[in-house]
Design an enzyme around this catalytic site. Sequence first.
Site, mmCIF file in Angstrom:
data_model
loop_
_atom_site.group_PDB
_atom_site.id
_atom_site.type_symbol
_atom_site.label_atom_id
_atom_site.label_comp_id
_atom_site.label_asym_id
_atom_site.label_seq_id
_atom_site.Cartn_x
_atom_site.Cartn_y
_atom_site.Cartn_z
ATOM 1 N N GLY A 169 0.802 -1.233 0.000
ATOM 2 C CA GLY A 169 0.000 0.000 0.000
ATOM 3 C C GLY A 169 0.825 1.269 0.000
ATOM 4 O O GLY A 169 0.266 2.370 -0.124
ATOM 5 N N LYS A 186 -28.410 27.918 9.944
ATOM 6 C CA LYS A 186 -28.280 26.455 10.014
ATOM 7 C C LYS A 186 -27.865 26.030 11.414
ATOM 8 O O LYS A 186 -27.091 26.717 12.071
ATOM 9 C CB LYS A 186 -27.226 26.013 8.990
ATOM 10 C CG LYS A 186 -26.872 24.545 9.045
ATOM 11 C CD LYS A 186 -25.908 24.177 7.924
ATOM 12 C CE LYS A 186 -24.454 24.284 8.343
ATOM 13 N NZ LYS A 186 -23.517 23.863 7.298
ATOM 14 N N THR A 201 -22.417 15.946 2.411
ATOM 15 C CA THR A 201 -23.615 15.111 2.542
ATOM 16 C C THR A 201 -24.841 15.833 1.975
ATOM 17 O O THR A 201 -25.940 15.275 1.992
ATOM 18 C CB THR A 201 -23.898 14.785 4.025
ATOM 19 O OG1 THR A 201 -24.295 15.988 4.703
ATOM 20 C CG2 THR A 201 -22.671 14.203 4.715
ATOM 21 N N ALA A 202 -24.654 17.045 1.521
ATOM 22 C CA ALA A 202 -25.717 17.893 0.930
ATOM 23 C C ALA A 202 -26.832 18.256 1.909
ATOM 24 O O ALA A 202 -27.836 18.836 1.503
ATOM 25 C CB ALA A 202 -26.296 17.272 -0.341
ATOM 26 N N THR A 260 -26.771 20.546 4.160
ATOM 27 C CA THR A 260 -26.849 22.006 4.217
ATOM 28 C C THR A 260 -27.689 22.553 3.067
ATOM 29 O O THR A 260 -28.606 23.353 3.264
ATOM 30 C CB THR A 260 -25.421 22.601 4.165
ATOM 31 O OG1 THR A 260 -24.670 22.058 5.244
ATOM 32 C CG2 THR A 260 -25.427 24.110 4.239
HETATM 33 C C1 R5P Z 1 -19.798 24.538 6.193
HETATM 34 O O1 R5P Z 1 -19.438 25.472 6.882
HETATM 35 C C2 R5P Z 1 -19.524 24.427 4.728
HETATM 36 O O2 R5P Z 1 -19.429 25.673 4.117
HETATM 37 C C3 R5P Z 1 -20.601 23.603 4.056
HETATM 38 O O3 R5P Z 1 -21.819 24.272 4.161
HETATM 39 C C4 R5P Z 1 -20.729 22.241 4.692
HETATM 40 O O4 R5P Z 1 -19.478 21.701 4.943
HETATM 41 C C5 R5P Z 1 -21.527 21.343 3.796
HETATM 42 O O5 R5P Z 1 -21.604 20.074 4.371
HETATM 43 P P1 R5P Z 1 -22.820 19.117 4.049
HETATM 44 O O6 R5P Z 1 -22.974 19.054 2.564
HETATM 45 O O7 R5P Z 1 -22.398 17.792 4.655
HETATM 46 O O8 R5P Z 1 -24.036 19.658 4.730
#
Ligand code: R5P
Length: 314
Positions: free
Chosen positions: A37, A191, A222-223, A225
Amino acid sequence: MELKLFSGSTHPQLAKAIAKELGIPLGAVELKRFPGGETFVKFTEQIRDVDVFIVQPTCCPPNESIMELLIMLDAARRASCGRITAVLPYFGYGRQDRKDQPRVPITAKLIANLLVSAGANRVLTMDLHAQQIQGFFDIPVDHLYAAPVFVAHLRQRFNRDAQIVAPDAGSGKMAHAYADMFGCGFALVAKRRVSASEVEAPYLVGDVNNCDCLLVDDLSSTAGTLVQAALRLREAGARSVSAAVTHCCLTDVGIDRINASILDKVYTTDTVPVDVSSCPRIEVISVAPLFATAIKRIHQGDSISSLFSLESGK
Ligand code: R5P
């Protein structure tokens, strides 16, 4: 000094596109794995006294990408090249940029130290998670923005009636800059992160009723946000919701979430490899021309600040 561009194994398509823009062939380097590896690197062409640029976004798998880049830097330095620029279109571990709990690392700083120790003389990167990460390096850092590229591409679609939306407080400043460039309004979703993959978006500041909304963020993983913010906007009467995300480092969960979401489109760049076939709503806009121009200017000792203006995205 001659300029040569090399690629690690994380995103050779981007490196090839940059080389094409520069009108040079990609440099020859052997990258292989031993059975146990471990990584082996050998530059198979002359690089003594050469201005070497090594392209390697430190995205998935991040630890492998970083280690390979470090070994490439070490090999280049030991081959007596004239100068080495580490080109990290995406700087992984950027979110670990502060000690916000007891007994945790500041991994972004550790990565900066490792890059310099391995031999990087300069860094070229784009949309760091936090601007302050530039200060983790005691070598020059050239920090590009994807905003001019997105704005040039999306100006027809998002005019003065649209709303640019920050999906969390951290992206507020960036979203403000986009709103100024588009010449349109600004809103912000508050958020709350419940876990590494779950978020809540309970509050919205601003009026998005009957507006076409564009969420802007540096990164999607993970989208959670984007998808939660999009739902909040739809509840508040948004006509449509799309997103512009510089680094689309989507996990499988993230891809499923976007496919099942109310998002019309997710615009992104090619700072990291993106599999559009698994997520047809994603549209990739190349930043290779911008990186090529920056590399040419760094090589020639010219300023790159003009690349931050809107014309540079065209
Ligand atoms: C957070 O401060 C970043 O700017 C992104 O909003 C965040 O990392 C997105 O993460 P995920 O897609 O998992 O919600």
